[in-house]
Design an enzyme around this catalytic site. Structure first.
Site, PDB file in Angstrom:
ATOM      1  N   HIS A  40       0.819  -1.214   0.000  1.00 18.57           N
ATOM      2  CA  HIS A  40       0.000   0.000   0.000  1.00 18.57           C
ATOM      3  C   HIS A  40       0.855   1.267   0.000  1.00 18.57           C
ATOM      4  O   HIS A  40       0.395   2.346  -0.402  1.00 18.57           O
ATOM      5  CB  HIS A  40      -0.940  -0.006   1.203  1.00 18.57           C
TER       6      HIS A  40
ATOM      7  N   ASP B 101     -10.111  -4.026 -19.073  1.00 15.25           N
ATOM      8  CA  ASP B 101     -10.235  -4.935 -20.216  1.00 15.25           C
ATOM      9  C   ASP B 101      -8.910  -4.975 -20.966  1.00 15.25           C
ATOM     10  O   ASP B 101      -8.486  -3.981 -21.564  1.00 15.25           O
ATOM     11  CB  ASP B 101     -11.363  -4.437 -21.129  1.00 15.25           C
TER      12      ASP B 101
END
Length: 472
Positions: free
Chosen positions: A179, A414
């Protein structure tokens, strides 16, 4: 391509070290800010994107593998911290200020990209919304590797990728990051760039819009005392001598499920809340969804454990993106972490009562409103940060956090073979978080991911469905 070995019942097809194209980065370093530093002790983030690909292994190796390798390399040219390491320097013995950690790229640094094949897990089961054993997913996300201790600093890897192929059904892309590297906004920028380059075979379209490029200037202004406050916090010094990157390790007694709250249902809940608490200033789709899940978790825990927690306190933590809230505002493509915590605290037994949802929604709405309204004070007051980050966790063992944000359209990731069939954040098994994301079918609906012990999950499902009817 040769099959090298088998690990965790997965056949490793290839393990690669993906670097940016030669001589495109050089040696670079990126200072980290307090907003990054506070994530140093936290568990890495593990995410999974599942894609349908009803083809053979041969086609996967010929089409998918080279595409992902090439496109990742080009993407790292523009997002070099993903191929970098975090350098953490030991705390000095004298009273001098500790040296700030930094993200450093040295020519030849790389991301480990592993391709594996799975023949023992059911792809259709993995992409469902129903309860599934959590430890099924652990082998599908990569670990970050090991911390290397040099004489003057620690070297901590930041990012890794694993692609798992399921014969004639599909593949999953598992990504793991520390993180400290970035928040959800920056990671989504990286993934959008990677998918654009994967679909088009070049970075020309990505570069055509200069506003897509990450901004590496350290533009966040805050007092120097913030950094030292964290470094001096009790227990942080052990990071420099004992720190290891935790990994997801099974077996687990937990199950994970996905729940959908449509926009229509959310609007009905918001209307009900407005009638019950007309003075509540902050009511959003996000806040009512989180509050509803928070109260259902408390009630399911009370049902399974046979206790309502009495005076025990618990907290719910979400974060607010501060890029647009800074003065002056930061570019939306500012690289790194730029979020501030919103901390709601209440008593467990209140959440477990019949009106537990109202208690949760008021507490959470006020917490979000307070953080946003007091942003200027928050950016100046290290004592306030200290209270939120260190004192509160020490007092309150029960905690729920939020991973993800519905503002990021996660189902738009995608790579050229269609949108994800399913998205999962695997690391919520370890840090007590839930996920809240925009749905695949409609970005106005919310998809909520949950990981709970088996018995509690069964109780949660019944409570979630039953109480939802009271708003309809």
């Amino acid at each position: 391509m040769q099959i090298a070995t088998t690990k965790n019942m997965l056949t490793i097809l290839e393990s690669c070290q993906i670097s940016p194209p030669p001589a495109t980065i050089g040696n670079r370093s990126l200072p980290i800010t307090f907003f990054d530093l506070i994530w140093l002790p936290h568990f890495p983030i593990n995410q999974l994107f599942f894609y349908e690909f009803p083809h053979s292994r041969t086609r996967f190796i010929e089409k998918v593998v080279p595409n992902l390798k090439h496109s990742l390399s080009l993407t790292l040219q523009h997002f070099f911290p993903f191929a970098s390491n975090l350098l953490v320097f030991p705390k000095p013995n004298d009273s001098s200020l500790a040296r700030q950690p930094e993200i450093r790229y040295v020519e030849g640094d790389y991301v480990v990209l592993t391709f594996v094949e799975c023949d023992h897990l059911d792809f259709d089961d993995l992409v469902g919304n129903h309860p599934r054993a959590c430890d099924k997913f652990y082998p599908l996300v990569p670990s970050l590797g090991h911390v290397v201790r040099e004489s003057d600093f620690m070297v901590i890897p930041l990012f890794a990728v694993q692609v798992t192929f399921y014969e004639n059904r599909g593949f999953s892309i598992g990504i793991t990051n520390h993180h400290v590297l970035c928040d959800a906004s920056t990671k989504y920028d990286f993934l959008r760039a990677w998918t654009s380059i994967a679909r088009h075979g070049t970075d020309e379209l990505f570069l055509a819009k200069r506003s897509n490029l990450p901004v590496y200037d350290r533009l966040i202004k805050y007092p120097d005392s913030f950094d030292q406050m964290f470094i001096k916090e009790s227990g942080v010094e052990t990071l420099y001598s004992k720190y290891q990157l935790p990994e997801l390790i099974g077996p687990s007694s937990k199950a994970r499920s996905t729940f959908i709250l449509t926009k229509a249902k959310i609007n009905l809940i918001k209307s009900w809340v407005s009638r019950q608490v007309p003075t509540l200033q902050y009511v959003s789709s996000f806040s009512v969804a989180c509050a509803y899940v928070w109260s259902c978790i408390a009630k399911s825990r009370a049902e399974v454990e046979g206790t309502k927690g009495e005076d025990e306190l618990e907290r719910f933590v979400c974060v607010a993106n501060f890029r647009s809230r800074m003065d002056p505002p930061l570019p939306q493509t500012y690289f790194g972490n730029c979020v501030a915590p919103c901390v709601a605290i209440t008593k467990s037994f209140l959440l477990s009562e019949n009106n537990g949802f109202l208690v949760a929604v008021e507490s959470l709405g006020e917490a979000i409103s307070k953080t946003v309204k007091n942003k200027d004070e928050l950016l100046k007051d290290d004592e306030l940060w200290f209270e939120m980050l260190f004192k509160i966790p020490a007092k309150i063992p029960a905690k729920i956090g939020v991973a993800g944000t519905p503002k990021v359209k996660i189902y738009d990731i995608d790579f050229g073979w269609g949108k994800p069939k399913k998205y999962e954040t695997i690391s919520i098994d370890c840090n007590g978080s839930i996920t809240v994301n925009a749905c695949k079918e409609s970005p106005n609906d919310l998809e909520i991911g949950l990981s709970l012990p088996d018995k509690q999950m069964n109780a949660f499902i019944a409570i979630f469905d039953r109480e939802l009817q009271s708003f309809l």
